[in-house]
Design a protein around this motif. Structure first.
Motif, PDB file in Angstrom:
ATOM      1  N   ARG A  23       0.833  -1.210   0.000  1.00  0.00           N
ATOM      2  CA  ARG A  23       0.000   0.000   0.000  1.00  0.00           C
ATOM      3  C   ARG A  23       0.869   1.263   0.000  1.00  0.00           C
ATOM      4  O   ARG A  23       0.495   2.287  -0.561  1.00  0.00           O
ATOM      5  N   PHE A  27       3.609   5.715  -2.602  1.00  0.00           N
ATOM      6  CA  PHE A  27       3.900   6.911  -1.799  1.00  0.00           C
ATOM      7  C   PHE A  27       5.388   7.023  -1.502  1.00  0.00           C
ATOM      8  O   PHE A  27       5.949   8.111  -1.514  1.00  0.00           O
TER       9      PHE A  27
ATOM     10  N   LEU B  93      -1.992   9.954  -4.666  1.00  0.00           N
ATOM     11  CA  LEU B  93      -0.732  10.662  -4.379  1.00  0.00           C
ATOM     12  C   LEU B  93      -0.978  12.140  -4.119  1.00  0.00           C
ATOM     13  O   LEU B  93      -0.504  12.698  -3.130  1.00  0.00           O
ATOM     14  N   PHE B  96      -3.081  13.000  -0.868  1.00  0.00           N
ATOM     15  CA  PHE B  96      -2.392  12.777   0.403  1.00  0.00           C
ATOM     16  C   PHE B  96      -1.068  13.543   0.481  1.00  0.00           C
ATOM     17  O   PHE B  96      -0.295  13.354   1.406  1.00  0.00           O
ATOM     18  N   ARG B  97      -0.783  14.393  -0.501  1.00  0.00           N
ATOM     19  CA  ARG B  97       0.510  15.074  -0.510  1.00  0.00           C
ATOM     20  C   ARG B  97       0.595  16.124   0.605  1.00  0.00           C
ATOM     21  O   ARG B  97      -0.364  16.840   0.863  1.00  0.00           O
ATOM     22  N   LYS B 104      -0.925  10.317   7.342  1.00  0.00           N
ATOM     23  CA  LYS B 104      -0.631   9.682   6.064  1.00  0.00           C
ATOM     24  C   LYS B 104      -0.387   8.186   6.255  1.00  0.00           C
ATOM     25  O   LYS B 104      -0.889   7.363   5.493  1.00  0.00           O
ATOM     26  N   ILE B 108      -2.566   5.179   4.515  1.00  0.00           N
ATOM     27  CA  ILE B 108      -1.938   4.160   3.677  1.00  0.00           C
ATOM     28  C   ILE B 108      -2.183   2.767   4.262  1.00  0.00           C
ATOM     29  O   ILE B 108      -2.561   1.838   3.558  1.00  0.00           O
ATOM     30  N   TRP B 109      -2.009   2.656   5.547  1.00  0.00           N
ATOM     31  CA  TRP B 109      -2.157   1.379   6.246  1.00  0.00           C
ATOM     32  C   TRP B 109      -3.574   0.815   6.067  1.00  0.00           C
ATOM     33  O   TRP B 109      -3.768  -0.384   5.926  1.00  0.00           O
ATOM     34  N   LEU B 111      -5.762   1.243   3.592  1.00  0.00           N
ATOM     35  CA  LEU B 111      -6.288   1.379   2.231  1.00  0.00           C
ATOM     36  C   LEU B 111      -6.792   0.048   1.653  1.00  0.00           C
ATOM     37  O   LEU B 111      -6.066  -0.664   0.988  1.00  0.00           O
TER      38      LEU B 111
END
Lengths: 114, 236
Positions: A23, A27, B93, B96-97, B104, B108-109, B111
Motif C-alpha cells: 500500500r 507513496f 498521491l 495525500f501530498r 498519512k 496508507i495502512w 487502504l
C-alpha cells in the motif's frame, strides 16, 4: 508460548508488513516533495475508474467461486440487482438508497428464488 | 477536530461497507474459530483483523495457521494476493501530498478496496476538509472490519438472521462509485478498459488469479493509448 502462538505472531507480522508495504509503495516512490513524473500522474487518474470497474467484474465472478454457474442463478441475481442499483442511482443519485435496494433485491433473489 | 458534518457524511458513505464488512468479517471469524481450536482464538481474530485489514487474507490465514505454512510462502502468497494495492496509491498521491506523517501512515495502512473507492470519490460536504473525510471513512471501515472478524470468532454460528447475499452491498458500492465516475465522459473509456481487462483476466485465469493479469493488461493498454486518453482528459 506454544509453537502455534509463535507462528501466529510471526505470520501476523509478515502479512501486515507485506500488505502495508504494498500500500505504501507508490507513496514511498513518488510521495515525497517533488511532483511525480507525468506518466504516473496520468496512470493514477485513469486507474481509479478502471480499477473500480475491474472490482465490479471481480465481485460478480467471486459469487461463483465455489458453486456451479448454471445451477446457482447463472448470473441472473447479479444482473438484476446490479441493474436496480445503477438504475436507481442514475434516477435518484442517492448512494445509500441505491446500495440498500440493490442488496435487498439480491438477498431476496438468492434466498427465495435461486 | 473533524467537523461533525464531515463525520456524518463519512459515516453515511461508509454504511454499505458496514454491511459488507460485517458479513464478510463474521464469515472469516467463524472460519478461523471453527478451524483453529484454541481458547484465545477471538483475541487473535482481533489482532489479525486490526493489524492487516484485508478481506481475502483474513480467509487465507486460517489454512496458514492450521498447516503452519512456511513464512516465506506466507510472504509470497500475501504479495500475490494483495499486489493490486501497490497501484491504488497512484490515484491518491496528490490528495495525500504534504499531510502529516501519522495521518498519512494511517491512510496508507488502512487502504482497502472499499476505502479506496470511497476516498477516490471523496464526497465531502461543502466546507469540509477532504482529508478529514478520508480519515473518518478509513477509521469507520477499519472499525467495521475488526468488529466483524472478532464477532464472528466470538459468536460462531449464532447469527440472528439469514444474511446470505448481504455481501452484494460491496458490489453495489463499487457500482455506485463507478456510475458516479462515468457521469464524467473522460472516465468512461478507462472504465471500459478496466472492465475488459478484468473479463480477459477471468477468461484466462481463475477467479482468485484474475486481478494481477487484469491490472497488468490495463496498465499496458493505458500506456499504449496515453496520447489519445490524455487528450480526452485535457478536453474536459
Amino acid at each position: 508460548m506454544s509453537e502455534q502462538t509463535i507462528y501466529i505472531i510471526i505470520m501476523a507480522v509478515a502479512t501486515c508488513a507485506v500488505t502495508v508495504g504494498l500500500r505504501a509503495f507508490p507513496f514511498l516512490l513518488f510521495g515525497s516533495g517533488k511532483k511525480c513524473p507525468p506518466v504516473i500522474d496520468y496512470i493514477g487518474k485513469v486507474l481509479s475508474p478502471a480499477a473500480i470497474a475491474m472490482l465490479v467484474i471481480y465481485c460478480w465472478c467471486s459469487t461463483y467461486r465455489n458453486s456451479d454457474f448454471l445451477s446457482s442463478g447463472a448470473g441472473i441475481p447479479e444482473l438484476a440487482a446490479s441493474l436496480v442499483t445503477v438504475g436507481l442511482h442514475l434516477y435518484k443519485r442517492n448512494p445509500l438508497l441505491s446500495i440498500i435496494c440493490g442488496t435487498a433485491v439480491y438477498m431476496i433473489l438468492v434466498q427465495k428464488i435461486f | 477536530m473533524i467537523k461533525s458534518k464531515t463525520l456524518k457524511a463519512a459515516f453515511i458513505a461508509s454504511l454499505p461497507v458496514l454491511m459488507g464488512y460485517l458479513a464478510m468479517g463474521i464469515a472469516a471469524g467463524i472460519l478461523l474459530a471453527g478451524k483453529i481450536d484454541r481458547p484465545d482464538i477471538s483475541f487473535w481474530a482481533f489482532i489479525t483483523s486490526a493489524t492487516t485489514i484485508s478481506g481475502a487474507l483474513q480467509f487465507a490465514i486460517v489454512d496458514w495457521i492450521a498447516q503452519q505454512t512456511p513464512i516465506l510462502d506466507v510472504i509470497l502468497l500475501t504479495l500475490f494476493l494483495n499486489i493490486r494495492y501497490a497501484m491504488y496509491g497512484l490515484s491518491l498521491l496528490e490528495r495525500f501530498r504534504g499531510i502529516g506523517f501519522l495521518k498519512k501512515s494511517y491512510l496508507i495502512w488502512s487502504l482497502t478496496d472499499e476505502t479506496y473507492a470511497l476516498e477516490v470519490e471523496c464526497k465531502v460536504p461543502a466546507g469540509g476538509n477532504p482529508l478529514n473525510y478520508c480519515l473518518a471513512v478509513a477509521a469507520f471501515d477499519h472499525l467495521y472490519w475488526i468488529t466483524g472478524v472478532t464477532l464472528g470468532a466470538l459468536t460462531g454460528r449464532l447469527l440472528p438472521f439469514d444474511n446470505k447475499g448481504i455481501d452484494f452491498a460491496m458490489t453495489a458500492l463499487f457500482l455506485v462509485v463507478l456510475t458516479d465516475q462515468c457521469r464524467e465522459r473522460k472516465n468512461r473509456t478507462p472504465a471500459l478498459i478496466g472492465a475488459a481487462a478484468a473479463v480477459i483476466g477471468r477468461i484466462f485465469f481463475s477467479v482468485d488469479n484474475m486481478l494481477i493479469p487484469a491490472m497488468i493488461l490495463m496498465t499496458v493498454t493505458f500506456i499504449i493509448l496515453r496520447r489519445r486518453l490524455e487528450k480526452g482528459i485535457c478536453n474536459e
